[in-house]
Design a protein around this motif. Structure first.
Motif, PDB file in Angstrom:
ATOM      1  N   TYR A 106     -15.999  12.424 -67.990  1.00 48.19           N
ATOM      2  CA  TYR A 106     -15.353  11.225 -67.480  1.00 48.19           C
ATOM      3  C   TYR A 106     -16.234  10.003 -67.746  1.00 48.19           C
ATOM      4  N   ASN A 120      -6.782   9.967 -66.314  1.00 41.17           N
ATOM      5  CA  ASN A 120      -7.280   8.756 -65.664  1.00 41.17           C
ATOM      6  C   ASN A 120      -7.159   8.880 -64.142  1.00 41.17           C
ATOM      7  N   ARG A 121      -8.234   8.499 -63.429  1.00 36.28           N
ATOM      8  CA  ARG A 121      -8.240   8.540 -61.971  1.00 36.28           C
ATOM      9  C   ARG A 121      -8.787   7.207 -61.460  1.00 36.28           C
ATOM     10  N   TYR A 122      -8.043   6.561 -60.562  1.00 38.13           N
ATOM     11  CA  TYR A 122      -8.404   5.224 -60.101  1.00 38.13           C
ATOM     12  C   TYR A 122      -8.682   5.259 -58.599  1.00 38.13           C
ATOM     13  N   ALA A 179     -12.508   3.060 -61.926  1.00 34.70           N
ATOM     14  CA  ALA A 179     -11.604   3.821 -62.788  1.00 34.70           C
ATOM     15  C   ALA A 179     -12.412   4.901 -63.487  1.00 34.70           C
ATOM     16  N   ASN A 180     -11.943   6.138 -63.418  1.00 32.61           N
ATOM     17  CA  ASN A 180     -12.566   7.268 -64.110  1.00 32.61           C
ATOM     18  C   ASN A 180     -11.574   7.754 -65.158  1.00 32.61           C
ATOM     19  N   THR A 181     -11.970   7.630 -66.409  1.00 39.07           N
ATOM     20  CA  THR A 181     -11.052   7.941 -67.497  1.00 39.07           C
ATOM     21  C   THR A 181     -11.626   9.023 -68.395  1.00 39.07           C
ATOM     22  N   ASN A 182     -10.718   9.824 -68.954  1.00 42.38           N
ATOM     23  CA  ASN A 182     -11.086  10.862 -69.908  1.00 42.38           C
ATOM     24  C   ASN A 182     -10.056  10.831 -71.024  1.00 42.38           C
ATOM     25  N   ALA A 183     -10.418  10.205 -72.132  1.00 42.88           N
ATOM     26  CA  ALA A 183      -9.462   9.967 -73.219  1.00 42.88           C
ATOM     27  C   ALA A 183      -9.059  11.237 -73.940  1.00 42.88           C
TER      28      ALA A 183
END
Length: 950
Positions: free
Chosen positions: A792, A832-834, A822-826
């Protein structure tokens, strides 16, 4: 020449001089240091003897020496810029010599006959190993403690627990006026000392007392805090006594008294608290005593004893989400139980220091014992549906002893010989009784397929003992008294030997026979010997503004392991060599630069070496690797500091980089089972390729003679981490950024501050995270947790505003903050976790008729995005108190907290490819009745100085 000096001069002439006096010329020698023990270079020394007046200067080590004096006595006047002058009269001994020892100069103050000469104070002064903050340049309100003052400094952070950091490094020790202070623990005293007694705060790159004695500063420095007090404020009595009772079945007392008389210091403390903590009963108590005093003329000794014990019920919840290439795992757990602990620690130290010898000895004894009873219920869903119920009882005992002895001597020709000998013994005896119930489900229709129960008893014994020895010999090659420079050759040898015995015996319950049987395949018994040596040669140059060390060190390593059950012995020997380098220079007044490199070997731990299956967690079986090699870490650091006197603007910058050879990393293997679920097996490997580099920078611009200021801070980090997944090595690169702009407005009765921060984290610094499992991390890990080729990326924006007003009978504090993360994993669909948090706080204080005090505190927090159910709490509290006695030291009052019963502790952490939300149970709506007595008297007259609680 000062009138007092003239008086001494003519008095000495009248007493000691007469016509026809003829004697052998006399010698005067000594040293000049500041309050931190640092030599003052180029100080002026005036010698008045008989009819002569001689002026000389101190050298690079602060020393002075003159050998052509007449008469039987001499007046010595020592002056230096920014320091108070020292004047004294001495008489020659029978050898016609006067050794004045080490003269300590105190900082100068612009005070003349009750009239303060106001001038623009420079907030920051940069010296070679020291950053000095002038307290007069910052706003201090009555009741402020030292932490309130330090929080205004550039590059300094103080958290809610009073841990202190400077430019990303921990500040690990505190001194006052250059002398050790009580326990030397920074966090123990930042909130207890009043800011009003402080003249200056110094943050020092400390190389240790031995380096201050020899004048040779090599190796790795630590950050040390030195508090320089105002004249006469180097003594006092401070502490507090309290008794409380509350509606949460609370009854308690907390008492502390510190008696400070310069270098003689005594501290006593004791506490007891029993209460309902929201999860059940909590009972804790402790006692401490410490003393520090002088040992003859130039020595000192100290001891510090602590004991504590506690019994605490606990209840916490966690929701863990782990993303991987095969899908997403969810783990919701509830951990409930009871823990008890008891501990004792004793530390004692003595130091004896002369002009030519230095002696130091330390002893540390400790004993800790813990017991834990826990019940953990885990429910896994997502890729795998599986439930676990873990019941465990564990106990641990860990006695330890450490001792060390150092001796150093030097000659007039500059030769220095230093030796150190130390030894230690540590042990840990553990016993764990674990019952794991595993429920397997059909992954298509959630039908229960199997109910499996495994009970085991694991007995452990880990004992390590060893010694270390080092010696250094320094030979002076050249000394130039005019240029105040010297060069030296240094020869070093050190050896550290560690012998370890590790036994882990696993017994599994045979249900039909109702008895436990020994399982050798799950048990281990081995011994290891680790010998680390270092042989080095270095060239050291020291001048008034420049310090250089360059050399090379060879580091042979011997690692031998013997596995009893396998009847196997394995040897892993390594040889490394690396350069030694450090450079420090005062470029000009207020501008310094330093660069250093160091490298060191470290051995794998017993748990990483043992080649047996550790089944404490059935979802994550850990197997050591007996073929592991020791690892070698390279570290480079650079610091630049600049604070021009004219502008008051200050610039700080630091950069560091590290790389590890043969780094020990975890190889995580995901294993499917026959019932459609997955387990994790973790093995240990050596790997190359991990490195990281980061830089910190800070600029502060003062406005209106430092009444207000703006600060810009930043950090940029680059990293490359080795990750093993299913026996395949991957590299995970990361970019971490933090940028902060903050401002302070200081008016006579009102302080305002604001901060805006942006942070980006790659979350790839996961080495060692698994080792913390069970200490705040989930007991049952998701398969693949912390092991992924895609982590992440977290981004966070925070805005904060604070205000503080202090009037004669009214106080007002307000704060507001907004945080968006915001925690994102492309690499993962819907990855995506906000999270959004808005927090508002308000506190108001009113004092009526100087004795009656009322305060109200309110805070509102709005959370969105947590996986755990939570409220948006509105916390409301009050305090009503009556202050008694002359200085209003005694307070009788009642406190109400969380009146609306909405409190909940919810937090989020991100590690690698996992997001962890956690919540701890807390007690709500509590009323407390108490009596508090405060002691805060400082200076020779014992003047009461108020310190308000945070």
């Amino acid at each position: 020449m000062k009138p007092f000096a003239l008086f001494l001069f003519f008095t000495s002439l009248a007493i000691f001089s007469h016509k026809g006096f003829a004697q052998t010329p006399g010698r005067v020698l000594g040293k000049v240091h500041d309050s931190t023990g640092t030599a003052i270079i180029n100080a002026s020394v005036t010698l008045i003897a008989d009819k002569d007046t001689i002026k000389i200067r101190t050298g690079e080590d602060g020393a002075f020496n003159y050998a052509k004096l007449k008469g039987v006595g001499v007046v010595v006047i020592i002056t230096a810029p920014d320091y108070e002058a020292d004047t004294a009269l001495y008489s020659f001994d029978k050898n016609r010599q006067i050794d004045v020892g080490t003269v300590m100069l105190r900082p100068a103050y612009n005070v003349l006959k009750e009239v303060i000469v106001k001038s623009k104070p420079n907030p920051v002064k940069i010296m070679q190993d020291t950053v000095e903050f002038n307290a007069a340049a910052f706003r201090v309100i009555e009741g402020d403690n030292v932490a309130d003052l330090i929080k205004q400094f550039q590059g300094v952070e103080v958290d809610d627990s009073y841990n202190m950091h400077f430019m990303g490094e921990d500040v690990v020790k505190i001194r006052v006026n250059g002398k050790d202070f009580f326990t030397s623990n920074v966090k123990d005293f930042l909130a207890k000392l009043p800011a009003e007694i402080v003249s200056k705060i110094q943050i020092i790159d400390d190389y240790g007392d031995l380096a201050n004695f020899t004048g040779i500063k090599s190796g790795t420095s630590r950050k040390m805090l030195n508090v320089v007090t105002k004249p006469g404020m180097d003594r006092g009595d401070f502490g507090s006594f309290s008794v409380t009772a509350g509606t949460n079945k609370q009854i308690g007392t907390a008492n502390e008294l510190n008696i400070w008389k310069g270098e003689k210091q005594t501290g006593l403390g004791g506490m007891y608290m029993r209460q309902d903590n929201g999860a059940g009963q909590s009972e804790n108590g402790g006692f401490s005593v410490n003393h520090r005093g002088k040992l003859r003329e130039k020595g000192n000794f100290s001891f510090n004893y602590n004991t504590n014990q506690g019994n605490n019920d606990y209840l916490n919840e966690q929701a863990v989400e782990t993303v991987s290439s095969i899908g997403t795992y969810y783990n919701n757990s509830v951990n409930q139980g009871k823990s008890s602990n008891s501990g004792h620690s004793l530390y004692s130290e003595f130091t004896a220091r002369g002009d030519k010898t230095f002696l130091n000895g330390t002893v540390r004894l400790g004993y800790n014992q813990t017991q834990t009873h826990s019940n953990v219920l885990n429910r896994q869903s997502g890729v795998v549906k599986q439930d676990f119920n873990n019941l465990s009882n564990s106990s641990n005992r860990s006695p330890d002893i450490h001792a060390g002895f150092s001796l150093s001597g030097k000659t007039r020709k500059g030769k220095v010989l230093t030796a150190h000998l130390g030894f230690f013994r540590t042990a840990q005896y553990s016993s764990q009784l674990i019952r794991t119930q595993t429920l397997y489900y059909d992954q298509q229709n959630d039908q229960l397929l199997k109910d499996s129960v495994l009970s085991r008893n694991i007995e452990g014994r880990d004992v390590s003992k060893g010694f270390d020895f080092s010696t250094n010999y320094t030979l002076m090659l050249h000394k130039d008294s005019v240029k105040k420079s010297s060069s030296n050759m240094m020869f070093q040898y050190s050896m550290a030997l560690t012998s370890a015995e590790n036994t882990s015996a696993t017994y599994v319950l045979d249900a039909p026979a109702v008895k436990y049987g020994f399982v050798d395949s799950l048990s281990a018994a081995f011994t290891s010997v680790f010998v680390k040596q270092a042989i080095g040669i270095n060239y050291y140059y020291n001048a008034a503004k420049t310090r250089v060390l360059i050399g090379v060190t060879a580091r042979p390593v011997i690692l031998s392991n013997r596995y009893v059950y396998l009847n196997q012995r394995i040897h892993n020997n390594n040889f490394n060599y690396a350069p030694n380098f450090s450079y420090s220079r005062v470029i000009n007044q207020g501008k310094t630069l330093s660069v250093s490199y160091n490298g060191d070997n470290n051995s794998p731990s017993p748990a990483q070496l043992q080649p047996v299956r550790n089944t404490q967690n059935l979802q994550n079986i850990v197997i050591g690797n007996p073929d592991l090699k020791s690892y070698f870490q390279h570290n480079v650091r650079a610091d630049y500091r600049y604070a021009p006197v004219k502008t008051g603007i200050s610039y700080f910058a630091s950069a560091n980089a590290s790389a590890t050879q043969n780094e020990i990393v975890q190889n995580v293997i995901i294993i499917p089972d026959t019932l459609g679920s997955y387990k994790q097996e973790t093995r240990m490997e050596n790997a190359n390729g991990s490195w990281n580099a980061n830089g910190n920078y800070s600029v502060t611009i003062p406005i209106q003679q430092n009444k207000h200021w703006i600060t810009y801070d930043g950090n940029i980090g680059l990293s490359n981490r080795v990750v093993f997944v299913n026996n395949t090595r991957y590299f995970n690169k990361g970019v971490d950024i933090s940028q902060t702009i903050s401002g302070h407005v200081n008016l006579k009765k009102l302080n305002l501050s604001g901060k805006l921060n942006y942070t980006r984290s790659s979350n790839n610094n996961i080495n060692g995270v698994l080792s913390r499992a069970g200490a705040g991390m989930p007991v049952m890990l998701n398969p693949g947790q912390f092991a992924s080729t895609s982590f992440y990326t977290s981004q966070r924006v925070t805005a904060e505003a604070r205000g503080r007003m202090r009037l004669e009978n009214f106080g007002f504090d307000a704060d507001a903050s907004y945080t968006y993360s915001a925690n994102t994993n492309a690499d993962v669909a819907n990855g995506n976790r906000y999270l959004t948090t808005i927090a508002l706080g308000l506190k108001s204080d009113v004092t009526l008729k100087k004795r009656f005090n009322m305060s109200v505190a309110a805070s509102k927090r709005i959370n969105t995005g947590y996986a755990l159910a939570n409220t948006n709490p509105f916390l409301l509290g009050f305090t009503v108190a009556y202050q008694m006695l002359k200085n209003r030291n005694l307070r009788l009052g009642i406190t109400g907290s969380d009146l609306l019963a909405q409190g909940n502790l919810v937090a989020r952490q991100v590690y690698g490819n996992s997001i962890i939300d956690s919540r701890n149970n807390v007690v709500t709506r509590v009323f407390t009745l108490g009596a508090w007595y405060n002691v805060s008297n400082f200076g020779k007259g014992g003047r009461h100085i108020r310190v308000d609680p945070d």
